[in-house]
Every structure is written in C-alpha cells, then in structure tokens.
Design an enzyme around this catalytic site. Structure first.
Site, PDB file in Angstrom:
ATOM      1  N   TYR A 150      16.790  32.588  10.874  1.00 49.19           N
ATOM      2  CA  TYR A 150      17.454  31.463  10.210  1.00 49.19           C
ATOM      3  C   TYR A 150      18.105  31.905   8.911  1.00 49.19           C
ATOM      4  CZ  TYR A 150      18.097  26.797   8.212  1.00 49.19           C
ATOM      5  OH  TYR A 150      18.636  25.649   7.649  1.00 49.19           O
ATOM      6  N   GLU A 152      18.934  34.935   7.630  1.00 47.50           N
ATOM      7  CA  GLU A 152      20.028  35.892   7.748  1.00 47.50           C
ATOM      8  C   GLU A 152      21.157  35.350   8.626  1.00 47.50           C
ATOM      9  OE1 GLU A 152      20.206  37.918   5.574  1.00 47.50           O
ATOM     10  OE2 GLU A 152      18.841  39.626   5.695  1.00 47.50           O
ATOM     11  N   LYS A 154      22.180  32.261   8.614  1.00 51.54           N
ATOM     12  CA  LYS A 154      22.963  31.423   7.707  1.00 51.54           C
ATOM     13  C   LYS A 154      23.744  32.268   6.703  1.00 51.54           C
ATOM     14  CE  LYS A 154      22.005  27.080   8.858  1.00 51.54           C
ATOM     15  NZ  LYS A 154      23.044  26.075   9.179  1.00 51.54           N
ATOM     16  N   SER A 194       7.631  15.456   6.646  1.00 50.01           N
ATOM     17  CA  SER A 194       7.270  14.812   7.914  1.00 50.01           C
ATOM     18  C   SER A 194       5.830  15.135   8.298  1.00 50.01           C
ATOM     19  CB  SER A 194       8.237  15.232   9.020  1.00 50.01           C
ATOM     20  OG  SER A 194       8.368  16.637   9.073  1.00 50.01           O
ATOM     21  N   GLY A 212      -1.132  25.273  -2.708  1.00 49.32           N
ATOM     22  CA  GLY A 212      -0.409  24.015  -2.858  1.00 49.32           C
ATOM     23  C   GLY A 212       0.387  23.923  -4.142  1.00 49.32           C
ATOM     24  N   ARG A 216       8.865  22.598  -4.552  1.00 47.88           N
ATOM     25  CA  ARG A 216      10.055  22.260  -3.785  1.00 47.88           C
ATOM     26  C   ARG A 216      10.776  21.122  -4.499  1.00 47.88           C
ATOM     27  NH1 ARG A 216       8.544  26.285  -1.911  1.00 47.88           N
ATOM     28  NH2 ARG A 216       8.303  26.902   0.268  1.00 47.88           N
TER      29      ARG A 216
END
Length: 326
Positions: A150, A152, A154, A194, A212, A216
């Site tokens: 994914y 590389e 992109k 999700s 944790g 993000r």
C-alpha cells in the site's frame, strides 16, 4: 477550455467505497453527472443503492487494473483497498491497483484532456521522523514490509502522476489523505475507529496495540469531501496550463492518542468494555499529524467537525448497521 463551474460528467473510481460514495452524493447534489466504477472488492452496493434510480448516476463494475474507455470531464481516482486487513489480503493486487490503476486513469485523462484527482495517503510518510508532516517531507517508509504494497504503491502512483504532469502537462491534483472516519466505513476493515466502535457496541473488550500512546489525527468524512471538491474546482494556472498539482495534505490536525480515542468511544457508547493491549504490528507509525498550511492557503479549508460530534454520527451508523445485520 472547460469551465469547472458548469455541470460536469465525472468518473469516480472506487465510488462504492466509504469515501467514494460520500463524494458521489456531494457531486450529484450540486448537479453533476457521475459514473461510479468499482470492482466491489472492498466497496459495497449498499453504499450507493440509494442512487440507483438517480437520473444522473451510473454504476459500472470495473477493476482499474484494466483500461476503461469512457467520456468524462473529470476523474477522481479513489480505487484501492485502504485498510491493512484488506490491502494485505492480496498484496500483489494492491500494488497493481495503485500502479496499473494510476497508469490506466492517467492514460484516460490524457486522451480526454481531463482534470484528474489522485487519492494518495499519509502512509507515503511512513513512520515519520518529522512531526507534524509537511508535504515536502520525503518520508520514512520500509519498501519490503507487510504494509509496503500500500505505502509504496501509493508513492509510485504519485510518481506517475507528477511525471504525467511534467511530461504531458496533465492537470493533476494529488491529495494526501490522513485518517478519515464516518458513516459507511466497513465494519470489518481493521481501522481503529470502526474497530473500537464495533467492539464497544457489541460489549467486547477494546483491543489496542502497543501502549496505546501512538497518535493519530481523525478527520470527519464531510470535511474531507468538501476539501476534495474545493481542490478539484481550483482554476487552471495563470498561463492556461495545469493548476496546483499538489501534493496537499488533507486531514484534521487535532492529535489524539489511540487510548484517548478508545476512552472517548467507551464514554459515547456507554459500553463497559475493558482495554486490552496487544503487540504493536510491524511498521505501524507512532505519530500521525498533518500540517495543513497548504490546504488553508490554496483551498481556504480546514476541518470543522469536532471528534466527539463526528464519532456520535459514526456510532449511530454502526449501531443501526449491527441491529439490522446488514
């Protein structure tokens, strides 16, 4: 030269996916004609079933690794599985989707002299050594890891877009998308929002990876789609050639730890879920936060939906989805 204020016929690849379906809704609302192309690997007809009788909507089942012959004014290239569970399921196909898909869509745009948007990703920055991430940062990416198909893929797609821009003066728009959430996310896509919501609604333990404390930045889908459209509506350059090719970071600069996200979802759902900690996956970045100065300057855009408000809407969507068993 086309006017980008008039009605357009627009191709959205990956249009039955999470972002694509929201984008199509907005394009139809403003009066455009939309062709949705999707092979339904991660997308679902459920996301666009409310549009099947719409007179300006057309669905084509198509894989972008094969050429598509169609007449359109604009192209949004969103086709590619975007969650680790899905893109690692068939990593070779994931790379082909990014690379061959880019080649096919760029070839189409070149033939049609159409403006084309590339949905790139914050994953091009890898596990960043620069924080927050600016567009001129080249990234810190493992080229042979489990996520490389994914990341590389992109990065290579961006290379192709800019080569078409330089070599053929193609009017490209490259957006690097940071974590986005909202209704129509796939319930089993392995993404953190999700995952946590589904686990909380089912009364299960919430699984965090590492301690944790990795961070993000979470952008609500409506904010992101507004940025997409503003970007594609930027006029041509002053010389009549391509406008601003990018890349432009699109995301919410608000930064949260994964633990903070889990605790917020537990509170909003009223769940009694416990936090369970598992080993951190390979190459999982420790920090993610976009510098959106370019988006503010060029698009006059920044996110407006607070995390708690967006989570409430997303929780309501998943609650209904789980209740109906859809």
């Amino acid at each position: 030269m086309r006017s980008y204020n008039a009605r357009q016929r627009i191709l959205v690849t990956g249009g039955a996916g999470f972002l694509g379906s929201h984008l199509i809704d907005r394009l139809l609302e403003r009066g455009d004609e939309v062709v949705c192309a999707d092979n339904l690997f991660t997308g679902t007809k459920r996301n666009v079933e409310h549009l099947h009788s719409h007179p300006r909507f057309e669905f084509i089942r198509h894989d972008v690794t094969f050429p598509l012959y169609i007449e359109v004014d604009q192209i949004y290239n969103l086709a590619c599985p975007a969650s680790p569970i899905h893109y690692q399921h068939d990593p070779v196909q994931t790379t082909k989707t990014s690379v061959h898909g880019a080649i096919n869509m760029l070839g189409l745009a070149k033939r049609l002299k159409a403006r084309i948007f590339q949905a790139s990703t914050s994953e091009v920055y890898g596990d960043p050594a620069v924080h927050p991430q600016t567009e001129d940062y080249w990234g810190n990416v493992n080229p042979i890891g489990l996520r490389s198909c994914y990341d590389e893929g992109k990065r290579c797609a961006e290379t192709l877009f800019f080569d078409y821009y330089r070599q053929h003066r193609l009017d490209i728009r490259v957006a690097r998308i940071f974590n986005t959430y909202g209704p129509r996310m796939h319930p089993n896509d392995g993404r953190v929002v999700s995952n946590f919501i589904v686990q909380a609604l089912r009364g299960e333990d919430i699984t965090l990876y590492g301690d944790g404390l990795q961070t993000r930045s979470f952008c609500y889908v409506d904010d992101l789609i507004e940025a997409f459209i503003r970007y594609m509506d930027l006029p041509y350059g002053e010389d009549g050639g391509p406008g601003h090719p990018g890349p432009i970071n699109l995301g919410n600069p608000g930064e949260f730890t994964i633990r903070q996200l889990a605790e917020m979802i537990i509170e909003l759902t009223g769940a009694r879920s416990r936090l369970v900690f598992l080993p951190l996956p390979a190459d999982d970045p420790m920090q993610r936060k976009p510098d959106i100065s370019r988006a503010r300057d060029y698009l006059g855009w920044e996110p407006s939906v607070p995390l708690d408000e967006g989570l409430r809407k997303t929780i309501a969507y998943f609650d209904e989805l789980l209740c109906t068993g859809a």
